[in-house]
Design an enzyme around this catalytic site. Structure first.
Site, short mmCIF file in Angstrom:
data_model
loop_
_atom_site.label_atom_id
_atom_site.label_comp_id
_atom_site.label_asym_id
_atom_site.label_seq_id
_atom_site.Cartn_x
_atom_site.Cartn_y
_atom_site.Cartn_z
N GLU A 1 -5.78 9.71 9.43
CA GLU A 1 -4.39 9.73 9.89
C GLU A 1 -4.20 10.67 11.08
OE1 GLU A 1 -1.41 9.43 6.91
OE2 GLU A 1 -2.32 7.49 6.51
N HIS B 1 -8.49 3.38 3.90
CA HIS B 1 -8.66 4.16 5.14
C HIS B 1 -10.13 4.27 5.55
CE1 HIS B 1 -4.58 5.52 4.32
NE2 HIS B 1 -4.55 6.15 5.46
N ASP C 1 0.87 -1.18 0.00
CA ASP C 1 0.00 0.00 0.00
C ASP C 1 0.90 1.23 0.00
OD1 ASP C 1 -2.33 1.61 0.29
OD2 ASP C 1 -1.98 1.76 2.44
N SER C 2 0.34 2.39 -0.31
CA SER C 2 1.11 3.63 -0.24
C SER C 2 1.55 3.93 1.19
CB SER C 2 0.27 4.79 -0.76
OG SER C 2 -0.89 4.90 0.01
N CYS D 1 -4.17 -1.22 -2.11
CA CYS D 1 -4.28 0.23 -2.23
C CYS D 1 -5.15 0.49 -3.45
CB CYS D 1 -2.88 0.82 -2.44
SG CYS D 1 -2.85 2.57 -2.89
N CYS E 1 -11.29 2.99 -0.60
CA CYS E 1 -10.00 3.40 -0.06
C CYS E 1 -9.81 2.65 1.25
CB CYS E 1 -9.98 4.91 0.20
SG CYS E 1 -8.47 5.48 1.04
#
Lengths: 265, 265
Positions: free
Chosen positions: B153, B186, B10-11, B73, B184
């Site tokens: 985040e 997240h 993932d990034s 991702c 996504c």
């Protein structure tokens, strides 16, 4: 007369607010701007990495014949300026923290200064150290506001959401400080939102102070371009992100004419 | 019996939500995770750059003996999966978009599906293409929600600010779709905030569907580890950002035990 360009760099496009101020103050100076758009944001990265990136960029700007380097990024200034000054002794290098601190000290009425910035800038305590070195009696309150940058990059600089975020970050400054340093090149674009919360607190926007500092340094080192021709602006970026043009316009206040993509970073 | 690890990348750390699902479904498989924390976020970067990064990481995972690659991702899947499949033919590679699309089609009652993701994922139209390939009669509405990642985040997964942002992004989905893909890694952490706005709309969280897909692929290629010993998890990152441990815990649901910093990326 020295017609070499001023080198300016930032993790992305935020540093163009400093370029704008430089162009206004020193219209006949040429500028080479480097925006590390492939590797932004710096504000959540480690000191080692930000130092490494900053050195690489400084080398690039020196190769482009820069006569002075302006680190137009609070995070890079906080984490890498000392390293750069040690490693590149033949070219004057200035950051955004010293000028911002000086300005805040000259403006504060009660010696109570607030600082907002990215997580990295705040954790580095660079503003505290810089201010305390100049005046030990100043009280400083700092707060990281990591959501401000993505809001600006999303173009959401007004409305309920950003107002709530500003309230979340800034309410604690009310009645505690009389001066607040906007310690990130993105934050000037949120001035109206921020001042709704901070009311009569004086906001310090470092872009114009940094331009004045660059002017003094150029004068001192006899590096000013005395010509009358208007300077050029060349921008180098490591990626062309989505909404690049729009963001460039927002920060610079005009279209970026000479844009170059750097592939080998 | 094949005790080589599953490679996941993932990034950043968001892909650990997929690792969590893999560990639950396939506890005896070992996993090598790569989080490109020095170069995140991918969601605002160009296709060329995301392809280049994804190839470099896939090579790294193959060197670490990965028997299958899971692109955990959405942005990298949208922008680079086809390239990876062409360039690395000897190892099965799966992304997060196909499984998510399939699941959404199986859940939709009225054939009205919404997709949210980063700017890059939405611009790529990867979900639209994937869904339309499977069922032409489905209507799709997409929206980029670039502020959701920084909110997660920042740990701000509830409260007035994120509620206002969710309202800003999601109000237009009400009464228009019956199923919404959280495109996504997240976004699953914002499920409760999102569902406050979307109410009875079914939310598709791709992490668990991707784990099921990986299981099937391993079975098909006879790559499953039939042993009974619990698998290990090794995480490689390109930077140790601020709040790394906290974020790792949030995404993985447990402490990261074997963590390695990769310096030569």
């Amino acid at each position: 007369m020295d017609n070499r360009p001023i080198g300016v760099f930032d993790s992305g496009l935020g540093g163009l607010t400093v370029v704008k101020a430089l162009k206004e103050l020193l219209p006949n100076e040429s500028i080479v701007y480097f925006g590390d758009t492939a590797r932004l944001p710096y504000g959540i990265k480690s000191k080692d990495l930000v130092e490494q990136y900053s050195k690489q960029i400084t080398k690039f700007l020196i190769k482009k014949d820069a006569k002075i380097i302006v680190v137009a990024c609070n995070t890079a200034t906080a984490m890498a300026l000392n390293r750069l000054k040690k490693d590149f002794k033949n070219v004057p290098i200035i950051g955004v923290i010293e000028p911002g601190s000086k300005q805040a000290i000259s403006k504060t009425s009660r010696g109570k200064i607030g600082v907002i910035g990215t997580i990295a800038t705040i954790k580095s305590k660079a503003y505290e150290i810089s201010i305390k070195n100049k005046d030990k009696n100043v009280d400083i309150i700092s707060k990281a506001c990591p959501l401000f940058v993505p809001f600006v990059e999303e173009g959401l600089t007004n409305g309920d959401a950003i107002n709530q975020v500003a309230k979340h970050y800034l309410s604690s400054f009310k009645n505690k400080v009389d001066t607040l340093i906007l310690g990130c090149t993105h934050y000037p674009l949120l001035k109206s939102v921020i001042s709704k919360i901070t009311k009569q607190i004086t906001l310090i926007d470092s872009a114009s102070v940094v331009a004045t500092d660059a002017h003094k340094k150029l004068q001192y080192h006899k590096l000013l371009n005395q010509g009358v021709q208007k300077g050029t602006l060349h921008c180098y970026v490591t990626d062309l992100p989505m909404r690049f043009e729009e963001l460039g316009n927002i920060f610079l206040g005009e279209e970026i004419k000479h844009l170059h993509l750097v592939n080998d970073f």
